[in-house]
Enzyme design. Structure first.
Site, short mmCIF file in Angstrom:
data_model
loop_
_atom_site.label_atom_id
_atom_site.label_comp_id
_atom_site.label_asym_id
_atom_site.label_seq_id
_atom_site.Cartn_x
_atom_site.Cartn_y
_atom_site.Cartn_z
N ASP A 1 0.85 -1.19 0.00
CA ASP A 1 0.00 0.00 0.00
C ASP A 1 0.88 1.24 0.00
O ASP A 1 1.99 1.22 0.56
CB ASP A 1 -0.91 0.02 1.23
CG ASP A 1 -1.96 -1.08 1.20
OD1 ASP A 1 -2.38 -1.45 0.08
OD2 ASP A 1 -2.35 -1.58 2.27
N ASP B 1 -7.32 -1.15 -4.46
CA ASP B 1 -8.38 -0.78 -3.52
C ASP B 1 -9.31 0.25 -4.15
O ASP B 1 -10.54 0.19 -3.99
CB ASP B 1 -7.78 -0.21 -2.24
CG ASP B 1 -6.96 -1.25 -1.48
OD1 ASP B 1 -7.28 -2.45 -1.60
OD2 ASP B 1 -6.01 -0.85 -0.79
#
Length: 199
Positions: A119, A133
């Protein structure tokens, strides 16, 4: 119906962008160091997530991997029933997002099936996400929005289509009988009237 090319093209596009941005983050950023983009609202920060959203379930990564694989299969199954090109694109984007994170689970460290998701987009220190996401959340919002606006997304399943066809067929078979019956009744009336006139 046949598979729509857009379904696979959008999925492939999301996977490519997601993996490229993750590779860029791994090669460019120092882990856990924040780089502000819009003040405290948005920043770039490389982190490794062993869990789900908000790092939930970080002790059961292999379970999350199985769930991600099942979700991916479900998207493929339902994506085939996408009724319109835009719906095929939405499901393709969702598939790309699911595959992007599943690839991390399967192939990244520390081990197969327990890999940590890369991330790098920090949202006001509330959570850190990635391109996959964004694709998943965006597709989910589009699907919910289409449902609220009563816009059809999926074609009926095979059984549902068969039931509708049976109802339609029954209605079609029944309709021609009515004129025949009316003609017989009309003929009877004529014969009766003729008999009364001859009498």
């Amino acid at each position: 119906m046949t598979w729509r090319p857009a379904f696979w093209l959008y999925a492939a596009g999301v996977v490519v962008v997601d993996q490229l941005t993750k590779q860029w983050a791994l090669e460019t950023l120092e882990p856990y160091v924040k780089h502000p983009v819009i003040g405290d609202l948005l920043s770039i920060q490389l982190v490794f997530n062993s869990g789900a959203a908000f790092s939930l379930g970080d002790e059961t990564t292999w379970i999350l991997t199985i769930i991600a694989a099942l979700v991916t299969v479900g998207i493929v199954v339902y994506g085939r029933r996408a009724q319109r090109p835009w719906a095929a694109a939405v499901f393709g984007i969702a598939l790309g997002g699911a595959l992007g994170n599943l690839i991390d689970r399967l192939l990244r460290q520390p081990s197969f099936g327990e890999g940590h998701v890369v991330d790098m987009i920090n949202y006001a220190d509330q959570f850190v996400g990635n391109v996959a996401d964004i694709a998943i959340v965006g597709a989910a919002i589009a699907i919910v929005g289409a449902g609220l606006l009563s816009k059809p997304i999926l074609e009926p399943a095979a059984g549902e289509a068969g039931d509708d066809a049976a109802v339609t067929s029954a209605g079609t078979d029944a309709s021609p009988e009515a004129p025949e019956a009316s003609a017989e009744d009309a003929g009877s009336d004529v014969d009766t009237d003729g008999a009364q006139r001859r009498g």
